[in-house]
Write a protein that holds these residues in place. Structure first.
Motif, short mmCIF file in Angstrom:
data_model
loop_
_atom_site.label_atom_id
_atom_site.label_comp_id
_atom_site.label_asym_id
_atom_site.label_seq_id
_atom_site.Cartn_x
_atom_site.Cartn_y
_atom_site.Cartn_z
N UNK A 204 0.84 -1.21 0.00
CA UNK A 204 0.00 0.00 0.00
C UNK A 204 0.87 1.26 0.00
N UNK A 205 1.98 1.23 0.75
CA UNK A 205 2.90 2.36 0.72
C UNK A 205 3.54 2.52 -0.65
N UNK A 206 3.91 1.38 -1.24
CA UNK A 206 4.48 1.39 -2.59
C UNK A 206 3.47 2.00 -3.56
N UNK A 207 2.23 1.58 -3.49
CA UNK A 207 1.16 2.06 -4.36
C UNK A 207 0.97 3.57 -4.20
N UNK A 208 1.15 4.07 -2.98
CA UNK A 208 0.96 5.50 -2.76
C UNK A 208 1.97 6.34 -3.51
N UNK A 209 3.24 5.97 -3.40
CA UNK A 209 4.26 6.71 -4.15
C UNK A 209 4.05 6.52 -5.65
N UNK A 210 3.66 5.31 -6.05
CA UNK A 210 3.43 5.05 -7.48
C UNK A 210 2.35 5.99 -8.03
N UNK A 211 1.27 6.18 -7.29
CA UNK A 211 0.16 7.01 -7.76
C UNK A 211 0.61 8.44 -7.99
N UNK A 212 1.36 8.99 -7.05
CA UNK A 212 1.83 10.37 -7.18
C UNK A 212 2.88 10.48 -8.28
N UNK A 213 3.78 9.52 -8.33
CA UNK A 213 4.84 9.56 -9.34
C UNK A 213 4.27 9.43 -10.75
N UNK A 214 3.20 8.68 -10.89
CA UNK A 214 2.60 8.48 -12.21
C UNK A 214 2.13 9.82 -12.79
N UNK A 215 1.53 10.65 -11.94
CA UNK A 215 1.10 11.98 -12.39
C UNK A 215 2.30 12.83 -12.79
N UNK A 216 3.35 12.79 -11.99
CA UNK A 216 4.53 13.61 -12.28
C UNK A 216 5.20 13.16 -13.58
N UNK A 217 5.33 11.84 -13.75
CA UNK A 217 6.01 11.32 -14.95
C UNK A 217 5.19 11.59 -16.21
N UNK A 218 3.85 11.52 -16.10
CA UNK A 218 3.01 11.80 -17.27
C UNK A 218 3.20 13.24 -17.74
N UNK A 219 3.63 14.12 -16.82
CA UNK A 219 3.89 15.53 -17.16
C UNK A 219 5.36 15.75 -17.53
N UNK A 220 6.11 14.65 -17.70
CA UNK A 220 7.55 14.72 -18.03
C UNK A 220 8.37 15.25 -16.86
N UNK A 221 7.89 15.05 -15.65
CA UNK A 221 8.63 15.48 -14.47
C UNK A 221 9.47 14.34 -13.92
#
Lengths: 313, 313
Positions: A64-81
């Motif tokens: 669940x902790x892994x999933x939390x960082x994944x969710x936030x990172x997914x938004x950042x990476x989709x924006x090329x961050x």
């Protein structure tokens, strides 16, 4: 009006512009917010969730902790961050065991590590149930908004399409995922793709997809285009799990929690995008094209809008 | 072990180092985390809380949203970070009114605006009660850790000392704050001080103070010094509210929610610090000095350690 009558998306549309800067690298309501600092955009994103809403059978605090960082990172990476770091806001019942908190943070740290970024601490609070908010920040040379033009091509990045739908269905049906290790892995460790950054400068736009592909494509169509799906990825294990192509397509369209990206590619960039994705090891699936008009269609059939609304589950 | 037996500070000590980078501009467990990007530190902080735990009598959603950004910004500013932006993670009951969400976000946007930073969106979730996590990021040329040496001087920045203690007491006693407008203002709009940034490069260390001054000073003493308080700020309205000097001192030492900073100043920087603070309009109170040893003393009397623990309220 009460939130359950208003709905989550209508609420977010009202909230997103409040205090949002006019000259920002990404518009209000995009997958992440950001500011310019010199030539570079710095992006900030938070994503929150309740433990019991995301913990599928077999997932513990670490996942669940892994999933939390994944969710936030997914938004950042989709924006090329490129992620610079993450921090956790935890709500924990005082009766909870220390091992729960340690597991959550260790899982979050592992996801951050695999994304080349540190965990930068956080904050704990008492709560009636376990809930997390993961904040992440990133730098982007070419921040990429949600954007599309008729004539553009549509690609799906990553290989979790349908697998999360399968895992969620398995959870509710009590089905064992042992025969489907790739489905289990996709659900337990949905690591977003650093390889997306290899496409910076080549794309028209991109959208994080985490509330179901159909919902993401409906949001894409709201940018002023008609989404014409010509094909969808059907992995052998998803087909085997589903038992039929029709059922597998349901899982692809109405899953959720994939943390993958939907990419909009100008036709003249097609070859360059495919070549760079291959070099970067980024799975890429050509799903269709965008046309004048509105709505979402798969082989001429209208795709219904069914997505997740926190206030109207 | 259960969290209520372990306690919040012991838990945070275990969590803070997990995934934290070794070469970071601030150590794990400091008021904010950060990474180096070129010559500059970028800081990230989250702070979460439940609405009903912070909403004093007379505070509505606007004030609670304002308080959320203030809490996060206070940590960033104490580390000499200039806020770049904030984002909100909201948990809201589906039965809640839209006006509640709008008020929270408008208050947060107003606090951000007064700090020269935008609100960069956020995320909403259903929750059984209203809870917020505010994320903020900042840039710092000279990130300032918690640090102290024997012989250093101790200063309190800001002018909310005792006023928050008074407001919290008034809340529980049902006392009217109309005759005490500065106490009311301090509680409803506790804006952290951009003026702290004028002191960058001059300080040995600093600590955000939000769990009560005594607790903050005890944390300071844990850095390996004995805190010798010689004086504490006693504002006329706090004295009038409290009714006696002894009671007013209690409010100063055991308040909380001030979102002010405790500053550690090398003796040779004393004049420069006082001059720059004056130029910047930053209220500064010389409270004492640090010596070899341990503990916290006010005029030779030991100051008890009493602070807030989320898991043992």
């Amino acid at each position: 009006m009460r939130l359950k009558d208003l709905g989550e998306r209508a609420l977010l549309k009202k909230l997103a512009p409040l205090g949002y800067p006019v000259d920002a690298p990404l518009p209000p309501g995009d997958d992440a917010g950001g500011v310019w600092v010199g030539e570079k955009a710095l992006l900030l994103k938070v994503d929150g969730f309740r433990y019991r809403e995301v913990a599928l059978r077999g997932m513990g605090p670490f996942e669940v902790g892994f999933r939390g960082v994944a969710a936030t990172a997914s938004d950042l990476l989709a924006k090329m961050g490129r992620p610079l770091g993450f921090a956790l806001g935890l709500f924990l019942p005082p009766e909870a065991e220390e091992a729960l908190a340690l597991g959550l943070v260790r899982g979050a740290a592992e996801a951050a590590r695999r994304l080349g970024a540190p965990l930068l601490g956080g904050d704990t609070n008492a709560g009636e149930e376990v809930a997390l908010v993961v904040a992440g920040f990133a730098e982007a040379q070419s921040p990429l908004p949600r954007r599309a033009l008729p004539g553009d091509l549509l690609y799906l990045a990553g290989d979790r399409w349908g697998r999360l739908g399968a895992a969620i269905l398995a959870h509710y049906q009590g089905r064992d995922l042992t025969p489907f290790p790739a489905i289990r892995e996709a659900a337990h460790y949905p690591l977003p793709r650093l390889g997306l950054l290899a496409l910076a400068g080549l794309l028209r736009g991109s959208l994080d997809s985490s509330d179901g592909l159909a919902e993401t494509l409906w949001q894409l169509s709201e940018l002023g285009v008609r989404v014409e799906l010509e094909a969808l990825p059907l992995y052998p294990d998803v087909l085997a799990f589903a038992g039929s192509e029709a059922k597998a397509l349901e899982l692809v369209l109405f899953g959720g929690e994939e943390f993958e990206a939907v990419l909009v590619v100008p036709p003249e960039k097609r070859e360059a995008v495919e070549a760079r994705a291959k070099e970067a090891g980024l799975p890429l699936f050509r799903a269709g094209r965008l046309a004048e008009g509105e709505g979402v269609y798969f082989r001429e059939q209208a795709v219904p809008r069914r997505g997740y609304d926190h206030f109207r589950p």
